[in-house]
Design a protein around this motif. Structure first.
Motif, PDB file in Angstrom:
ATOM      1  N   LEU A 136      19.988  63.228   2.812  1.00 23.45           N
ATOM      2  CA  LEU A 136      18.755  62.904   3.547  1.00 23.45           C
ATOM      3  C   LEU A 136      19.040  62.189   4.869  1.00 23.45           C
ATOM      4  N   ALA A 137      20.304  62.218   5.308  1.00 17.48           N
ATOM      5  CA  ALA A 137      20.650  61.549   6.569  1.00 17.48           C
ATOM      6  C   ALA A 137      19.938  62.209   7.739  1.00 17.48           C
ATOM      7  N   ARG A 138      19.662  61.431   8.747  1.00 16.28           N
ATOM      8  CA  ARG A 138      19.009  61.861  10.005  1.00 16.28           C
ATOM      9  C   ARG A 138      17.607  62.415   9.762  1.00 16.28           C
ATOM     10  N   ARG A 139      16.922  61.868   8.765  1.00 18.30           N
ATOM     11  CA  ARG A 139      15.542  62.294   8.500  1.00 18.30           C
ATOM     12  C   ARG A 139      14.581  61.118   8.648  1.00 18.30           C
ATOM     13  N   GLY A 140      15.084  59.975   9.091  1.00 19.20           N
ATOM     14  CA  GLY A 140      14.202  58.842   9.321  1.00 19.20           C
ATOM     15  C   GLY A 140      14.150  57.821   8.184  1.00 19.20           C
ATOM     16  N   VAL A 141      14.928  58.049   7.119  1.00  7.66           N
ATOM     17  CA  VAL A 141      14.911  57.096   5.992  1.00  7.66           C
ATOM     18  C   VAL A 141      15.482  55.748   6.425  1.00  7.66           C
TER      19      VAL A 141
ATOM     20  N   ALA B 143      28.347  57.253  -2.358  1.00  3.99           N
ATOM     21  CA  ALA B 143      28.214  58.570  -1.714  1.00  3.99           C
ATOM     22  C   ALA B 143      27.982  58.416  -0.217  1.00  3.99           C
ATOM     23  N   SER B 144      27.170  57.431   0.142  1.00  9.45           N
ATOM     24  CA  SER B 144      26.855  57.198   1.553  1.00  9.45           C
ATOM     25  C   SER B 144      28.116  56.828   2.330  1.00  9.45           C
ATOM     26  N   VAL B 145      28.898  55.919   1.775  1.00  7.85           N
ATOM     27  CA  VAL B 145      30.141  55.506   2.441  1.00  7.85           C
ATOM     28  C   VAL B 145      31.105  56.689   2.519  1.00  7.85           C
TER      29      VAL B 145
ATOM     30  N   LEU C 251      22.486  48.606   4.398  1.00 14.09           N
ATOM     31  CA  LEU C 251      21.546  49.691   4.727  1.00 14.09           C
ATOM     32  C   LEU C 251      22.273  50.999   4.451  1.00 14.09           C
ATOM     33  N   TYR C 252      21.851  51.694   3.428  1.00  9.94           N
ATOM     34  CA  TYR C 252      22.553  52.907   2.998  1.00  9.94           C
ATOM     35  C   TYR C 252      21.553  54.004   2.672  1.00  9.94           C
ATOM     36  N   VAL C 253      21.842  55.193   3.178  1.00  8.01           N
ATOM     37  CA  VAL C 253      20.953  56.345   2.985  1.00  8.01           C
ATOM     38  C   VAL C 253      21.722  57.430   2.229  1.00  8.01           C
TER      39      VAL C 253
ATOM     40  N   THR D 239      20.599  39.762  12.505  1.00 11.79           N
ATOM     41  CA  THR D 239      22.008  40.110  12.719  1.00 11.79           C
ATOM     42  C   THR D 239      22.422  41.202  11.747  1.00 11.79           C
ATOM     43  N   VAL D 240      23.332  42.066  12.203  1.00 12.42           N
ATOM     44  CA  VAL D 240      23.940  43.053  11.312  1.00 12.42           C
ATOM     45  C   VAL D 240      25.420  43.169  11.661  1.00 12.42           C
ATOM     46  N   GLU D 241      26.238  43.295  10.625  1.00 11.34           N
ATOM     47  CA  GLU D 241      27.663  43.602  10.848  1.00 11.34           C
ATOM     48  C   GLU D 241      27.741  45.119  10.769  1.00 11.34           C
ATOM     49  N   ALA D 242      27.535  45.763  11.897  1.00 10.74           N
ATOM     50  CA  ALA D 242      27.365  47.217  11.894  1.00 10.74           C
ATOM     51  C   ALA D 242      28.692  47.939  11.710  1.00 10.74           C
ATOM     52  N   SER D 243      28.711  48.860  10.756  1.00 15.54           N
ATOM     53  CA  SER D 243      29.885  49.727  10.613  1.00 15.54           C
ATOM     54  C   SER D 243      29.957  50.621  11.844  1.00 15.54           C
ATOM     55  N   ASP D 244      31.128  51.189  12.088  1.00 10.91           N
ATOM     56  CA  ASP D 244      31.250  52.104  13.229  1.00 10.91           C
ATOM     57  C   ASP D 244      30.366  53.336  13.031  1.00 10.91           C
ATOM     58  N   ALA D 245      30.093  53.659  11.753  1.00  8.83           N
ATOM     59  CA  ALA D 245      29.239  54.812  11.450  1.00  8.83           C
ATOM     60  C   ALA D 245      27.774  54.534  11.767  1.00  8.83           C
ATOM     61  N   ALA D 246      27.408  53.265  11.855  1.00  6.46           N
ATOM     62  CA  ALA D 246      26.003  52.901  12.035  1.00  6.46           C
ATOM     63  C   ALA D 246      25.726  52.295  13.414  1.00  6.46           C
ATOM     64  N   ARG D 247      26.768  52.184  14.208  1.00  3.49           N
ATOM     65  CA  ARG D 247      26.614  51.486  15.485  1.00  3.49           C
ATOM     66  C   ARG D 247      25.591  52.149  16.405  1.00  3.49           C
ATOM     67  N   ASP D 248      25.635  53.478  16.493  1.00  5.19           N
ATOM     68  CA  ASP D 248      24.675  54.186  17.363  1.00  5.19           C
ATOM     69  C   ASP D 248      23.255  54.055  16.820  1.00  5.19           C
ATOM     70  N   PHE D 249      23.137  54.081  15.490  1.00  7.13           N
ATOM     71  CA  PHE D 249      21.827  53.911  14.854  1.00  7.13           C
ATOM     72  C   PHE D 249      21.224  52.574  15.280  1.00  7.13           C
ATOM     73  N   PHE D 250      22.012  51.494  15.176  1.00  8.71           N
ATOM     74  CA  PHE D 250      21.474  50.171  15.515  1.00  8.71           C
ATOM     75  C   PHE D 250      21.248  50.029  17.023  1.00  8.71           C
ATOM     76  N   ALA D 251      22.147  50.589  17.823  1.00 11.11           N
ATOM     77  CA  ALA D 251      21.968  50.519  19.282  1.00 11.11           C
ATOM     78  C   ALA D 251      20.654  51.195  19.674  1.00 11.11           C
ATOM     79  N   ALA D 252      20.354  52.332  19.017  1.00 15.35           N
ATOM     80  CA  ALA D 252      19.113  53.065  19.324  1.00 15.35           C
ATOM     81  C   ALA D 252      17.881  52.248  18.944  1.00 15.35           C
ATOM     82  N   ARG D 253      18.053  51.258  18.053  1.00 15.88           N
ATOM     83  CA  ARG D 253      16.941  50.401  17.628  1.00 15.88           C
ATOM     84  C   ARG D 253      16.871  49.095  18.415  1.00 15.88           C
TER      85      ARG D 253
HETATM   86  C1  LIG Z   1      23.380  54.407   9.406  1.00 10.58           C
HETATM   87  C2  LIG Z   1      22.394  55.047   8.437  1.00 10.58           C
HETATM   88  C3  LIG Z   1      21.748  53.988   7.557  1.00 10.58           C
HETATM   89  C4  LIG Z   1      21.314  55.767   9.269  1.00 10.58           C
HETATM   90  O1  LIG Z   1      20.331  56.292   8.371  1.00 10.58           O
HETATM   91  P1  LIG Z   1      19.501  57.630   8.718  1.00 10.58           P
HETATM   92  O2  LIG Z   1      18.396  57.735   7.740  1.00 10.58           O
HETATM   93  O3  LIG Z   1      20.439  58.777   8.813  1.00 10.58           O
HETATM   94  O4  LIG Z   1      18.957  57.289  10.176  1.00 10.58           O
HETATM   95  P2  LIG Z   1      17.650  57.868  10.912  1.00 10.58           P
HETATM   96  O5  LIG Z   1      17.424  59.292  10.506  1.00 10.58           O
HETATM   97  O6  LIG Z   1      16.518  56.934  10.698  1.00 10.58           O
HETATM   98  O7  LIG Z   1      18.162  57.816  12.440  1.00 10.58           O
HETATM   99  C5  LIG Z   1      17.378  57.287  13.499  1.00 10.58           C
HETATM  100  C6  LIG Z   1      18.130  57.397  14.803  1.00 10.58           C
HETATM  101  O8  LIG Z   1      19.351  56.622  14.756  1.00 10.58           O
HETATM  102  C7  LIG Z   1      20.394  57.323  15.486  1.00 10.58           C
HETATM  103  N1  LIG Z   1      21.439  57.746  14.550  1.00 10.58           N
HETATM  104  C8  LIG Z   1      21.392  57.736  13.193  1.00 10.58           C
HETATM  105  N2  LIG Z   1      22.549  58.157  12.668  1.00 10.58           N
HETATM  106  C9  LIG Z   1      23.348  58.446  13.710  1.00 10.58           C
HETATM  107  C10 LIG Z   1      24.675  58.941  13.827  1.00 10.58           C
HETATM  108  N3  LIG Z   1      25.435  59.209  12.758  1.00 10.58           N
HETATM  109  N4  LIG Z   1      25.182  59.123  15.069  1.00 10.58           N
HETATM  110  C11 LIG Z   1      24.446  58.879  16.159  1.00 10.58           C
HETATM  111  N5  LIG Z   1      23.173  58.394  16.115  1.00 10.58           N
HETATM  112  C12 LIG Z   1      22.644  58.187  14.915  1.00 10.58           C
HETATM  113  C13 LIG Z   1      19.708  58.526  16.133  1.00 10.58           C
HETATM  114  O9  LIG Z   1      19.180  58.098  17.378  1.00 10.58           O
HETATM  115  C14 LIG Z   1      18.599  58.809  15.135  1.00 10.58           C
HETATM  116  O10 LIG Z   1      17.521  59.527  15.685  1.00 10.58           O
HETATM  117  P3  LIG Z   1      17.582  61.153  15.733  1.00 10.58           P
HETATM  118  O11 LIG Z   1      18.048  61.634  14.387  1.00 10.58           O
HETATM  119  O12 LIG Z   1      16.153  61.537  16.028  1.00 10.58           O
HETATM  120  O13 LIG Z   1      18.546  61.486  16.817  1.00 10.58           O
HETATM  121  C15 LIG Z   1      23.118  56.129   7.553  1.00 10.58           C
HETATM  122  O14 LIG Z   1      23.812  57.012   8.402  1.00 10.58           O
HETATM  123  C16 LIG Z   1      24.107  55.554   6.555  1.00 10.58           C
HETATM  124  O15 LIG Z   1      23.739  55.232   5.413  1.00 10.58           O
HETATM  125  N6  LIG Z   1      25.413  55.455   6.959  1.00 10.58           N
HETATM  126  C17 LIG Z   1      26.519  55.096   6.085  1.00 10.58           C
HETATM  127  C18 LIG Z   1      26.500  53.664   5.652  1.00 10.58           C
HETATM  128  C19 LIG Z   1      26.495  52.676   6.793  1.00 10.58           C
HETATM  129  O16 LIG Z   1      27.319  52.706   7.684  1.00 10.58           O
HETATM  130  N7  LIG Z   1      25.523  51.764   6.697  1.00 10.58           N
HETATM  131  C20 LIG Z   1      25.373  50.675   7.607  1.00 10.58           C
HETATM  132  C21 LIG Z   1      26.161  49.502   7.121  1.00 10.58           C
HETATM  133  S1  LIG Z   1      26.109  48.241   8.379  1.00 10.58           S
END
Ligand SMILES: CC(C)(COP(=O)(O)OP(=O)(O)OC[C@H]1O[C@@H](n2cnc3c(N)ncnc32)[C@H](O)[C@@H]1OP(=O)(O)O)[C@@H](O)C(=O)NCCC(=O)NCCS
Length: 169
Positions: A94-99, A27-29, A88-90, A120-134
């Motif tokens: 519940l996305a964007r809630r801090g999980v 579902a996450s993907v 790392l999958y949410v 290290t992480v092989e970040a998907s394009d969907a997660a790149r901003d999440f990891f950059a923010a960290r």
């Molecule tokens: C990437 C993922 C794990 C993030 O989980 P999440 O619980 O939604 O993330 P958080 O709520 O903790 O986000 C924290 C911060 O990261 C950044 N962020 C998270 N998702 C983002 C997005 N889609 N676009 C831009 N920034 C994002 C934001 O700065 C966010 O803070 P904010 O919501 O206050 O702006 C989730 O989107 C996911 O499961 N994605 C699909 C699977 C995937 O790509 N997994 C990674 C494999 S490498």
């Protein structure tokens, strides 16, 4: 704009979690990566959970942490060899809630406590901003092939803080 955050409970993966985590992974993907990958690419990526035995073994062979919100599984993270944040999958609702942040915090702390200096992480394009923010920094752009589909991702690394001293000597 982010909705209100949640404070998930965290616990280690149990073998009985595997079917729920497989469904959550799919579902996450399918939903959270829809802006960055085509239907065929997401289908190929999600197919990694089709063989639940193989998927369960992958989870069990890494250090897998499960996040709980309201008693239900909300996401999971998997730390491989203490150095690779392998999964790392949410849950999409519940996305964007801090999980994801809670799970990544825990994985980083566990890796740091085991002496890992760089995660290290092989970040998907969907997660790149999440990891950059960290604080993860992009190192290289990759293309991987899964089930005949080509998917782009980015190797990113984060320097971990030294673990706190264990106490007075
Ligand atoms: C990437 C993922 C794990 C993030 O989980 P999440 O619980 O939604 O993330 P958080 O709520 O903790 O986000 C924290 C911060 O990261 C950044 N962020 C998270 N998702 C983002 C997005 N889609 N676009 C831009 N920034 C994002 C934001 O700065 C966010 O803070 P904010 O919501 O206050 O702006 C989730 O989107 C996911 O499961 N994605 C699909 C699977 C995937 O790509 N997994 C990674 C494999 S490498």
């Amino acid at each position: 704009m982010a909705q209100h955050g949640v404070s998930p409970g965290l616990r280690p993966f149990l073998p009985g979690d595997a079917p729920t985590l497989a469904a959550l992974f799919r579902a996450s993907v399918e939903e959270l990566a829809a802006e960055d990958y085509s239907d065929d690419q997401r289908e190929a990526w999600a197919s990694a959970a089709d063989d639940e035995e193989v998927f369960a073994a992958k989870l069990a062979n890494a250090l897998t942490i499960v996040a709980l919100v309201g008693g239900e599984i909300a996401g999971f993270a998997s730390l491989k060899d203490n150095t690779l944040l392998d999964m790392l999958y949410v849950r999409p609702d519940l996305a964007r809630r801090g999980v994801g942040s809670s799970l990544a915090d825990a994985a980083e702390k566990l890796a740091g406590a085991r002496g890992t200096k760089k995660l290290t992480v092989e970040a998907s394009d969907a997660a790149r901003d999440f990891f950059a923010a960290r604080g993860y920094v992009a190192q290289s752009r990759n293309t991987v092939t899964i089930g005949g589909e080509w998917l782009g991702n980015t190797t990113m690394t984060k320097d971990l803080a030294a673990p706190p001293a264990s106490g007075p000597h």
